[in-house]
Design a protein around this motif. Structure first.
Motif, PDB file in Angstrom:
ATOM      1  N   LYS A  35      -1.201   6.805 -24.312  1.00 11.59           N
ATOM      2  CA  LYS A  35      -0.419   7.480 -23.270  1.00 11.59           C
ATOM      3  C   LYS A  35      -1.132   8.729 -22.765  1.00 11.59           C
ATOM      4  N   LEU A  36      -1.819   9.447 -23.649  1.00  7.41           N
ATOM      5  CA  LEU A  36      -2.589  10.606 -23.209  1.00  7.41           C
ATOM      6  C   LEU A  36      -3.736  10.187 -22.299  1.00  7.41           C
ATOM      7  N   ILE A  54      -2.839   9.658 -18.562  1.00  2.00           N
ATOM      8  CA  ILE A  54      -2.460  10.781 -17.699  1.00  2.00           C
ATOM      9  C   ILE A  54      -3.498  10.936 -16.592  1.00  2.00           C
ATOM     10  N   SER A 105     -10.566  16.892 -19.209  1.00  2.00           N
ATOM     11  CA  SER A 105      -9.949  16.490 -17.947  1.00  2.00           C
ATOM     12  C   SER A 105     -10.596  17.213 -16.789  1.00  2.00           C
ATOM     13  N   GLY A 141       1.898  16.882 -17.667  1.00  2.00           N
ATOM     14  CA  GLY A 141       1.698  15.461 -17.921  1.00  2.00           C
ATOM     15  C   GLY A 141       1.756  15.122 -19.395  1.00  2.00           C
ATOM     16  N   ILE A 142       1.238  16.018 -20.234  1.00  2.00           N
ATOM     17  CA  ILE A 142       1.261  15.768 -21.679  1.00  2.00           C
ATOM     18  C   ILE A 142       2.694  15.785 -22.205  1.00  2.00           C
ATOM     19  N   GLU A 185       5.409  15.100 -20.552  1.00  2.00           N
ATOM     20  CA  GLU A 185       6.067  13.878 -20.078  1.00  2.00           C
ATOM     21  C   GLU A 185       5.633  12.676 -20.914  1.00  2.00           C
ATOM     22  N   ALA A 186       4.335  12.590 -21.252  1.00  2.00           N
ATOM     23  CA  ALA A 186       3.853  11.479 -22.062  1.00  2.00           C
ATOM     24  C   ALA A 186       4.467  11.520 -23.457  1.00  2.00           C
TER      25      ALA A 186
END
Length: 894
Positions: A564-565, A568, A712, A722-723, A725-726
């Motif tokens: 999942k990471l 992103i 990133s 984003g992290i 949310e993941a």
């Protein structure tokens, strides 16, 4: 007018002498009558009252001669103060320069002393804190080689007769649920009577009791003051609230006051029985399960030396009773006062800083003494007139010292104000080394220190010109001469002392700056740009120890989170591990065994740092593999166990062999793992050389908590969103936090050194500026006194350039003498700096000087060149003025 003034002053001084003689005669007769009354059998008090009754009315004095003397002393002192204030008001520029100079010196010392007082001198904020000790045990030096304590060992040391109580502490991280977001809290797991033993009462609610530590008791928590303020806004209503932790409801029963937490700051406290690790069967029954820190309270009637002997006896007994769990020789225990243990890795640095501040104060004293000497020459006629009119030498000395004390106390008040502005910086610096940092404040002890330093400083720099003044007043009264032969050698000696002290301080600043530059320029062996670190910890209750598929589920849990990471937007690579380079929480080395290399009996196994990594860990950091391969997705629980070593370990354990394919295992007969790769050495700390490391795949060794590093191309703020949310999509109860870029981590690691270098550098610059001003002042004064001489030289044919060179040469001779004397002192000071341990762990062996010798040639030559150039510039200004004088005009004026 002068005749009338002289007659009035003479009568005043004569009256003062008469009153002193009358007081002495009266005291003599009173004492004689007291002795006579005593011989007649009168009581001492009655004998004195009778004597005073007889002589009091006749002499016209008070009943107590001492009261009269005291009132006279106060009256004269008030006169001196009033006269001194008027004198300084007539010279506001001089007074302002002296007060500001004093403020800089006293302010620096006050600021550093406030740290020394709060951290080292102030008693612990615990009940009978001097009786609290920290226990250590280990082979050889038990403090340096502390191995911690197991629950069984805690029971052994509770039998020591010299200790009234022994309590335990260890740190765990758990997920706290029941708030808006899941939160990872640092938890102190302690004995039920922990707070009673250290003598701390709760701010709200209550602390633990024996019933809270009983198996199966309702789970309770006590909040630390920091966490309570940060997360609950200081709301007392949090007491009684219930949160979920480890799949159990935990009720908050109390809040701690703002006291230092040791051995580290935690968010919450829980009883030892509530910790799933501490209450496990392995922890309770195994002596080698040493994760506890032991605190004890020494009995009131027992000395520290006796308690140390007592616990050493306990260590010998358990060593002989359980020989398989302890080394045969050299196993010892030690008791260290808690106050000492709290500051063990900060004491030397503090004394160094206080010493450098003291050097600044000495330079300030020398500079102000030079100013007062110059002023004394201008006041020579005034002092001579007062002496001729009857003023005694002691009276003039008292007046001069009074003026010096007025200046010193004024400078001390201003310095106290300046030091108050630096407290925030000093507290943030100190909290990296000791939990006592928040006790730093300006209290009455600091105020008394500032007052004492001001008075002593005033007496020091005030007495030099006062005693240097000559007693022969005839020349000054006869021709108005302002020359004082005694002061010129003193002024020169003070300049030499200033240059010497400045050279020493600047060498200290230069060496520490060079050390910082060496650390900053180190290549750690990995990249730090565009890397974000974070921490994620799964809930313990989701993966109970007794579950047969626990490790498989944990491995799958982190694999899914990693995927999942990676998904992103903007993420280039993701690597996970137990920790990451430059992090403060570095794992302790552990013993290993190599296949076909059995250890002799009782031999200490080789030590390596165990680290854990995902397949993309090395590529994310940019840490190259020298040989072999990295971990892959196939290195799972069903695959053969594998590991990667760094170059340092490969050279240490297989210096002439290829490590690929070799097998290694941890102590206590753990499974063998095969070496499949060799990674390049990296620095886990910038100022530490690489050590032996062993990397294990997380898929085969799943962890409850994992640190992730993300490479990133998007801004950090966007990436954090984003992290989160993941994480919520993966597990709503998974807390993620502690977001920091690796550049920030590197900067934080260097911050303590930067602050020390900045402080010593500021002290050195202050010394340089004050010394330059002192040199310029002395040369200017000398030029002013020798104007007649220079005019005669030029009238007889001397060139202006020659006069200029003469003045500059005299100044540089003083500077050269100061450099020669200061060189020896600088070498000694550099050796002291080189021996100061500077690290957050006192056993690391790191010093304040890193990769810099105590006789570093560039530093010494550079500092000497700077001092000479500054002195040359300071000499040129008065020298040019001497060379520009028109000899004819000056001679006519003479």
């Amino acid at each position: 007018m002068f005749r009338h003034l002289s007659i009035r002053l003479s009568s005043l001084f004569a009256r003062e002498r008469q009153e002193r003689e009358l007081d002495a005669e009266l005291r003599y007769h009173v004492d004689m009558l007291v002795e006579q009354n005593l011989r007649q059998g009168m009581a001492p008090d009655a004998a004195r009252r009778e004597a005073l009754r007889v002589f009091g009315p006749v002499a016209g004095v008070k009943d107590d001669v001492r009261d009269k003397w005291l009132s006279r002393f106060v009256e004269v002192a008030a006169q001196d103060v009033r006269y001194g204030v008027r004198s300084l008001r007539r010279n506001p520029g001089f007074a302002l320069v002296v007060i500001i100079t004093m403020a800089l010196g006293i302010g620096a010392n006050t600021a550093i002393f406030s740290v020394v007082n709060g951290v080292l001198l102030r008693p612990l904020p615990y009940k009978d804190g001097d009786k609290l000790v920290v226990l250590h045990q280990g082979q050889g030096d038990p403090v340096a080689n502390d191995i911690g304590f197991s629950p069984k060992e805690m029971d052994d040391y509770r039998q020591a007769r010299s200790l009234s109580d022994v309590v335990e502490f260890h740190n765990m991280f758990f997920n706290l649920l029941g708030r808006a977001e899941p939160e990872r809290v640092s938890t102190g797991v302690v004995s039920a009577n922990y707070f009673d033993v250290i003598g701390v009462k709760p701010l709200h609610g209550r602390t633990f009791v024996a019933a809270d530590d009983a198996p199966g008791a309702p789970a309770v928590l006590v909040l630390s003051n920091k966490y309570w303020e940060r997360s609950f806004g200081g709301d007392p209503g949090v007491v009684g609230q219930t949160f979920r932790m480890n799949d159990k409801p935990h009720t908050v029963i109390g809040v701690m006051p703002p006291v230092p937490q040791y051995p580290l700051d935690v968010d919450v406290y829980m009883p030892s029985s509530a910790c799933p690790f501490r209450s496990s069967k392995r922890a309770i029954e195994t002596r080698n399960f040493r994760l506890l820190t032991a605190f004890a309270r020494v009995r009131p009637d027992v000395t520290l030396a006796k308690s140390r002997a007592d616990i050493n006896l306990v260590a010998s007994q358990i060593q002989s009773s359980y020989k398989d769990d302890y080394p045969r020789e050299g196993f010892r225990a030690a008791a260290v006062p808690l106050k000492t243990d709290l500051t063990s890795n900060f004491t030397s640095t503090l004394w160094i800083l206080l010493g450098t501040a003291g050097f600044v104060l000495l330079i300030v004293c020398a500079s102000i003494a030079n100013l007062l000497l110059a002023r004394m020459v201008r006041r020579e006629r005034e002092m001579s007139v007062r002496a001729a009119l009857g003023a005694t030498r002691s009276r003039l000395l008292r007046q001069l010292l009074t003026e010096s004390l007025i200046l010193a106390v004024s400078g001390g008040v201003l310095g106290l104000v300046l030091s108050a502005f630096s407290l925030t910086l000093l507290v943030s610096f100190a909290e990296r080394f000791t939990p006592r940092a928040h006790e730093i404040s300006i209290d009455f002890t600091v105020l008394f220190f500032t007052l004492g330093v001001s008075i002593v400083t005033g007496l020091v720099f005030g007495s030099i010109p006062a005693f240097a003044r000559r007693s022969d007043v005839a020349p000054s009264l006869r021709d108005g001469s302002r020359t004082t032969h005694a002061s010129q050698p003193i002024r020169s000696a003070l300049i030499v002392a200033q240059v010497s002290a400045s050279f020493m301080l600047l060498i200290a600043a230069g060496l520490t700056l060079r050390s910082l530059m060496q650390v900053q320029n180190i290549n750690p062996g990995f990249k730090t740009e565009n890397l974000l670190t974070l921490r994620a910890d799964m809930s313990f209750d989701k993966f109970p120890l007794a579950a047969p598929d626990r490790r498989a589920r944990m491995s799958a849990y982190w694999t899914e989170f990693e995927d999942k990471l990676k998904a992103i937007p903007g993420v280039i690579a993701v690597g996970g591990g137990g920790t990451f380079p430059l992090n403060e929480n570095d794992p302790f080395p552990q013993g290993i065994e190599r296949e076909f290399h059995p250890l002799p009996p009782d031999a200490t196994p080789p030590q390596v740092s165990f680290r854990f990594a995902t397949p993309d860990y090395f590529s994310t950091f940019g840490q190259p593999l020298v040989t072999g391969r990295a971990f892959t997705a196939a290195d799972g629980l069903d695959a053969p166990l594998v590991a990667i070593v760094n170059q340092c370990a490969a050279k240490q354990f297989w210096p002439t062999e290829d490590p690929i394919g070799k097998r290694i295992r941890g102590a206590a007969n753990r499974p063998w793992v095969t070496i499949v790769g060799v990674a390049a050495d990296i620095r886990q700390q910038l100022d530490r050389t690489p050590t032996e490391e062993l990397y294990l795949p997380i898929k085969q060794n799943p962890l409850l908590g994992t640190t992730w590093v993300i490479h990133s191309r998007v801004p950090v703020e966007q990436l954090q969103h984003g992290i989160r949310e993941a994480a919520r999509a993966h597990d709503p109860e998974l807390p993620v936090g502690n977001f920091r870029t690796l550049n920030e981590v590197r900067s934080t690691a260097l911050a303590p050194r930067r602050v020390v270098v900045a402080l010593i550098g500021v002290f050195g610059l202050l010394a340089l500026v004050i010394t330059a001003a002192g040199i310029a002042g002395v040369i200017a004064f000398s030029v002013n006194q020798r104007t007649h001489e220079f005019c005669i030289r030029m009238a007889l044919g001397a060139r202006r350039a020659g006069v200029l060179a003469l003045v500059v040469r005299e100044g540089l001779i003083l500077v050269t003498l100061g450099l020669v004397i200061g060189f020896a002192g600088a070498v000694v000071l550099a050796r002291v700096l080189g021996s100061v341990i500077f690290a957050q762990q006192p056993t690391s062996g790191l010093t304040l000087l890193f990769n810099v010798t105590v006789t570093d040639s560039p530093t010494y030559l550079g500092v000497a060149a700077v001092l000479v150039l500054v002195a040359l510039f300071a000499c040129l200004m008065p020298a040019r003025r001497a060379a520009s004088v028109d000899p004819m005009i000056a001679l006519r004026a003479q």
